[in-house]
Enzyme design. Structure first.
Site, mmCIF file in Angstrom:
data_model
loop_
_atom_site.group_PDB
_atom_site.id
_atom_site.type_symbol
_atom_site.label_atom_id
_atom_site.label_comp_id
_atom_site.label_asym_id
_atom_site.label_seq_id
_atom_site.Cartn_x
_atom_site.Cartn_y
_atom_site.Cartn_z
ATOM 1 N N LYS A 1 0.817 -1.219 0.000
ATOM 2 C CA LYS A 1 0.000 0.000 0.000
ATOM 3 C C LYS A 1 0.848 1.265 0.000
ATOM 4 C CE LYS A 1 -4.165 -2.017 1.996
ATOM 5 N NZ LYS A 1 -3.727 -3.349 2.433
HETATM 6 C C1 LIG Z 1 -4.461 -4.484 1.913
HETATM 7 C C2 LIG Z 1 -3.787 -5.783 1.930
HETATM 8 C C3 LIG Z 1 -4.245 -6.869 1.139
HETATM 9 C C4 LIG Z 1 -5.485 -6.791 0.295
HETATM 10 O O1 LIG Z 1 -5.396 -5.871 -0.770
HETATM 11 P P1 LIG Z 1 -6.709 -5.338 -1.503
HETATM 12 O O2 LIG Z 1 -6.247 -4.300 -2.456
HETATM 13 O O3 LIG Z 1 -7.581 -4.750 -0.413
HETATM 14 O O4 LIG Z 1 -7.372 -6.484 -2.153
HETATM 15 C C5 LIG Z 1 -3.517 -8.039 1.147
HETATM 16 N N1 LIG Z 1 -2.416 -8.190 1.929
HETATM 17 C C6 LIG Z 1 -1.955 -7.181 2.696
HETATM 18 C C7 LIG Z 1 -0.754 -7.408 3.537
HETATM 19 C C8 LIG Z 1 -2.615 -5.945 2.726
HETATM 20 O O5 LIG Z 1 -2.168 -4.965 3.516
#
Ligand SMILES: *Cc1c(COP(=O)(O)O)cnc(C)c1O
Length: 423
Positions: free
Chosen positions: A96
């Site tokens: 993210k």
């Molecule tokens: C946010 C997140 C996900 C899921 O991603 P999405 O875009 O919400 O599908 C998977 N793994 C981790 C470690 C995350 O922080």
């Protein structure tokens, strides 16, 4: 129809729907022919230009891209024909970081261009990873204040210190409730007329186009790395999914011409998308708590975008995307098996991706799954499952030295509203 600026500054449309790009520009064949010779930043700039080139001056866009991608996303072999795209080399060790940083820079660009000096307030509800990525992406960015709402006692100590120790323009709000309460407070705030008259509010969850679209960059880069090794012809991309922002960005990449053969969405026990693929019916459920908690989503926000991208055609969706779903027991089993066979330490989210490739890869295909977070972010769980004592990267240790600061809040919207009105 809205401008990119409006979609980024507002986050959510007036009718509470999600913004979609009006059209998706294809990248020229020459770009793909040459892609393995380009750097991550060069690749990302080409992709960003196709998405945002009409709305952002090119020098500024290049600057935003290069500033965002100051770290690598290597593709690493794990076992026969299975590779991992390690998305955890950014500041908070989770994928993210890319979208959060890009959104912060793009928002800053639009605010400067507008030049009226009005401040934007970013509200974000988190169960852990989103809050840390957004807080670090926006840290020290002029003209933007960030409020991170998190459930008291429900976030791991490592995650908590990544957004409560920063200070400056970042305020952590510790809500006496669960994650759903945090999300409800944020949603109520966006819909509240008094608050919207008082201050500019926007979202940094993956509903915001500026946060989810940049996630397409690393799929192009993964393709380039596989092509370099002569493995790109039958490439299958597998994405551990919760709110489906990450895989949605990959699908936008595919629509731009990225020649990935097919996709797999790997889920934990929250199997809403999996069931949609099997039945054609989308039935949201209350979320279930699992080991892979960043994927504990019972009504994925970006499902609507995927549905729209394929005009609701279930057959088109199932011919391109498969699903998989794993219980906590299966996640533990996968982590142990992978560690025993290969010495690779999976985190619980990546484990769903790895297992889905193990189960669904066809002969002749090469599979790449996203490792969405560094296993040290889930150190207690990982050590407990693997009987290891994994090292905490220096960057994480630095956060843990800071002093925790947060505002206590009840889960009652009236209190939160009063608090924001006083700002
Ligand atoms: C946010 C997140 C996900 C899921 O991603 P999405 O875009 O919400 O599908 C998977 N793994 C981790 C470690 C995350 O922080």
């Amino acid at each position: 129809m809205a401008t990119l600026e409006k979609a980024v500054v507002k986050g959510l449309a007036e009718d509470k729907g999600l913004y979609m790009p009006e059209q998706i520009n294809k990248l020229p064949q020459s770009f793909f022919d040459n892609i393995e010779h380009l750097s991550f930043q060069e690749i990302a700039y080409n992709v960003a230009y196709a998405f945002f080139g009409d709305d952002v001056e090119l020098d500024a866009l290049k600057h935003i891209v290069y500033d965002t991608l100051a770290f690598d996303c290597p593709v690493v072999p794990v076992s026969d024909n299975i590779y991992t795209l390690e998305l955890f080399h950014g500041p908070t060790l989770a994928f993210k970081d890319v979208g959060a940083r890009f959104m912060a820079r793009l928002l800053q660009y639009f605010l400067k261009k507008e030049g009226n000096g009005s401040e934007v307030n970013v509200l974000v509800a988190t169960s852990g990873d989103t809050g840390s990525a957004v807080a670090n992406g926006f840290l020290g960015v002029d003209g933007i204040k960030v409020y991170v709402l998190y459930p008291k006692g429900k976030v791991s100590p490592i995650q908590e210190c990544q957004f409560t120790t920063l200070g400056k323009n970042i305020t952590a709000i510790e809500v006496d409730g669960v994650f759903d309460d945090c999300q409800a407070l944020v949603k109520s705030a966006f819909m509240d007329a008094d608050l919207n008259a008082h201050m500019k509010l926007t979202s940094a969850n993956s509903i915001n186009v500026a946060r989810f679209l940049p996630q397409a960059f690393y799929y192009f880069y993964a393709y380039a790395q596989m092509k370099k090794q002569g493995k790109a012809d039958q490439m299958v991309m597998c994405v551990p999914s919760g709110n489906f922002g990450n895989i949605c960005a990959a699908l936008f990449g595919h629509a731009m011409g990225l020649p990935i053969k097919r996709f797999i969405a790997a889920n934990n026990a929250n199997d809403i998308f999996y069931n949609y693929l099997q039945t054609g019916e989308y039935r949201p459920q209350p979320s279930k708590a699992t080991l892979a908690n960043a994927m504990d989503v019972g009504d994925p926000s970006n499902f609507a975008r995927i549905y729209d991208l394929y005009k609701g055609d279930h057959k088109a969706i199932t011919s391109l995307i498969s699903g998989a779903t794993y219980s906590d027991d299966q996640i533990r089993q996968t982590m142990r098996q992978c560690y025993a066979d290969t010495k690779y330490v999976l985190d619980p989210h990546g484990a769903c991706g790895y297992q889905a490739l193990k189960d669904l890869l066809q002969p002749g295909e090469a599979g790449v799954f996203c490792e969405t977070a560094h296993p040290a972010k889930f150190k207690e769980k990982v050590d407990d499952i693997l009987h290891t004592d994994i090292e905490i990267p220096q960057r994480l240790q630095e956060f843990m030295k800071g002093t925790k600061q947060s505002v206590s809040m009840s889960k009652d919207f009236a209190d939160f509203k009063q608090y924001l009105l006083s700002k």
